[in-house]
Design a protein around this motif. Structure first.
Motif, short mmCIF file in Angstrom:
data_model
loop_
_atom_site.label_atom_id
_atom_site.label_comp_id
_atom_site.label_asym_id
_atom_site.label_seq_id
_atom_site.Cartn_x
_atom_site.Cartn_y
_atom_site.Cartn_z
N LEU A 260 0.86 -1.21 -0.28
CA LEU A 260 0.05 0.11 0.17
C LEU A 260 0.84 1.28 -0.04
N TRP B 123 -3.24 5.48 -0.12
CA TRP B 123 -3.24 4.10 0.34
C TRP B 123 -2.37 3.96 1.68
N SER C 194 -9.03 -1.33 5.74
CA SER C 194 -9.67 -1.19 4.44
C SER C 194 -10.21 0.21 4.18
N TYR D 100 -6.29 -2.16 -2.00
CA TYR D 100 -6.17 -3.10 -0.64
C TYR D 100 -6.60 -4.16 -0.81
#
Length: 555
Positions: free
Chosen positions: A204, A215, A232, A357
């Motif tokens: 991420l 992210w 998330s 994700y």
């Protein structure tokens, strides 16, 4: 995954004032047989020298929230007079790493979670209301549990069944694995592989460096920089803004001239086109919520704005499939005009604009939803959720850290082994790729492993072959493959490409539940303890075999 409305329709009652919603779990409608007594073994396989605590939260059969105490009885929460009142301490202190603590549940629990924390206890709170609302750990740095290492699995246990699952819809944290025994045989869900949490986190961070989207803000670390959890994007505190706009521009343009067909797989097939900025499906009642262009939060949550999901009606089914297609970025692909069966799972997340994700979770995790409708897929496709369901459970074991240890665990960690000469249930794997489980109509019942196609595999940890090599393996197989479709079932040592012990080609046996015991002579040798892999190879991409059990023989 069941929606909140569907859960309530099935008999659950929500904690009205909760700041963090409980898990709305499936598995509420089946043949009633579960008794109100269930041994739950909590294993500390964390490898940590710090204290470890467990909690069992949920609601009783009336919907009143509370915790299960160490004696196994459900303790209802008092209704406080003020918001955010601390909950009395219901921590179950576990022993050191490698030990187990058993709590025998004496009351049913719905919408439940089993929590673990390492190093310090979790702080829970309660809000007042007609029904008090349990406030669970949240997803912002202002939460008092932000720097606590905590994780959980979800479950419902009532008079009909035990349904438990490991989900990454909210976050990925310290690994949890599970095993049940009961009327469905021995079932297990393997933990997040070692290093997976760190790999998802670093992925991420790299994705943020690549596209500039936030992210990296989904990664929560402690004061030393160690990764505690990855959240998330539905819980992101940083706005993703117009992240999806370039993709949506193309999608809305494509379906202004090309019909988008959605098979609800339950309520019919609907075709729609974009006109005036709205995606309209002929014959579909949109319940007053038109399919306009969704925002980033609508897409990640799959349940707001135009992707509002009303539960079990046709519009909800269309919304679920649109939400899945958007998260996976499959609408612009060849075949993307037919959802969800027009594309394969290998094509998910291939667009630069996608739910990264979810992409990384599926890259590094064995099983588990990464967004609310991650179970959407072509009819007959393997499920991605990590769930266990038993209509008459006799035990449930949950492990923090490495896999479940003990008889039949097969999960790695500790010194537990399973004899190669015992009947090894195919569904008792410690890890797998590409497969699913289903109720088995064969003698002995339980579960079989199905949805098997070329490249899939099953792993069985620490199989003991003894001092002398077996000479044969017997496998209980069934196939309903189409004419001309066949494949090889292969037994290998230590990896998916390890030494080949035995193999057999299998074609249609008369049906997916038409079982045959197939003997295979060993072409290799095996002694001592090994991880055993069953791999599958075919010249076709179609499913070709189901497996119920196998056993090695010295004669």
């Amino acid at each position: 995954m069941l929606s909140r409305r569907a859960f309530l329709a099935a008999g659950g009652t929500a904690a009205a004032a909760a700041l963090t919603a409980p898990a709305w779990l499936p598995g509420l409608a089946a043949t009633a047989s579960a008794a109100a007594s269930l041994p739950v073994t909590l294993q500390n396989n964390s490898g940590s020298t710090a204290p470890v605590y467990a909690y069992i939260s949920g609601a009783d059969s009336t919907g009143w929230p509370g915790f299960v105490a160490a004696d196994g009885f459900f303790q209802r929460l008092s209704n406080p007079s003020a918001p955010v009142t601390p909950v009395p301490d219901h921590a179950i202190a576990l022993g050191g790493s490698g030990t187990s603590t058993t709590v025998t549940l004496s009351d049913y629990v719905i919408g439940g979670r089993v929590w673990f924390s390492v190093g310090q206890k979790i702080q829970f709170f309660v809000n007042p209301g007609t029904v008090p609302g349990l406030v669970q750990p949240g997803f912002t740095s202002s939460d008092p549990n932000w720097l606590t290492d905590w994780t959980f699995c979800e479950f419902t246990w009532n008079s009909t069944n035990l349904y438990a699952n490991i989900s990454y819809v909210d976050l990925v944290a310290s690994p949890v694995s599970m095993q049940t025994t009961g009327s469905s045989g021995t079932q297990s869900v393997s933990p997040l592989p070692a290093g997976a949490l760190a790999s998802i986190a670093s992925g991420l961070v790299a994705q943020h460096a690549s596209d500039g989207a936030p992210w990296d803000t989904l990664v929560a670390t402690d004061s030393s920089g160690a990764v505690l959890r990855v959240m998330s994007p539905v819980h992101s505190t940083t706005d993703f803004g117009g992240y999806w706009d370039p993709y949506l521009d193309q999608v809305w343009s494509r379906f202004a001239g090309t019909p988008l067909t959605v098979d609800t797989q339950s309520s019919g097939v609907f075709s729609g086109t974009v006109s005036g900025g709205v995606l309209t499906f002929s014959g579909l009642n949109d319940d007053g919520v038109a399919f306009t262009r969704p925002s980033a939060s609508d897409i990640f949550s799959c349940n707001s704005g135009p992707l509002y999901n009303s539960g079990g009606d046709a519009r909800g089914a269309v919304a679920a499939r649109l939400g899945a297609a958007l998260n996976r970025s499959t609408l612009l692909l060849a075949g993307g005009e037919n959802q969800p069966g027009g594309v394969t799972s290998a094509q998910y997340y291939t667009n630069a604009v996608t739910n990264h994700y979810a992409r990384l979770v599926h890259q590094y995790a064995n099983v588990g939803y990464a967004f609310p409708y991650d179970d959407v897929g072509p009819t007959g496709s393997a499920p991605v959720d990590g769930h266990l369901q038993d209509y008459a459970p006799t035990s449930w074991t949950i492990s923090l850290g490495s896999g479940v240890t003990g008889a039949g665990g097969g999960g790695g960690g500790g010194g537990t082994t399973v004899s190669a000469y015992s009947t090894i249930q195919a569904a008792s794997y410690s890890a797998q790729s590409g497969t699913g489980t289903e109720s088995c109509a064969d003698t002995g019942g339980g579960l079989d492993v199905g949805w098997i196609s070329s490249g899939d595999w099953l792993k069985y940890g620490r199989v003991d072959f003894g001092s002398a090599s077996p000479v044969q393996v017997l496998a209980r197989l069934a196939s309903g493959a189409a004419a001309g479709v066949s494949g090889a079932v292969q037994f290998r040592l230590d990896s998916t490409t390890g030494p080949l012990l035995a193999a057999i080609d299998i074609a249609n046996t008369g049906g997916w539940q038409s079982w045959e015991t197939v003997p295979m002579n060993l072409g290799g040798t095996a002694t001592g303890v090994h991880d055993l892999f069953v791999t599958f190879s075919s010249g076709s991409t179609s499913d070709f075999v189901n497996v119920h059990w196998f056993s090695f023989s010295a004669t």
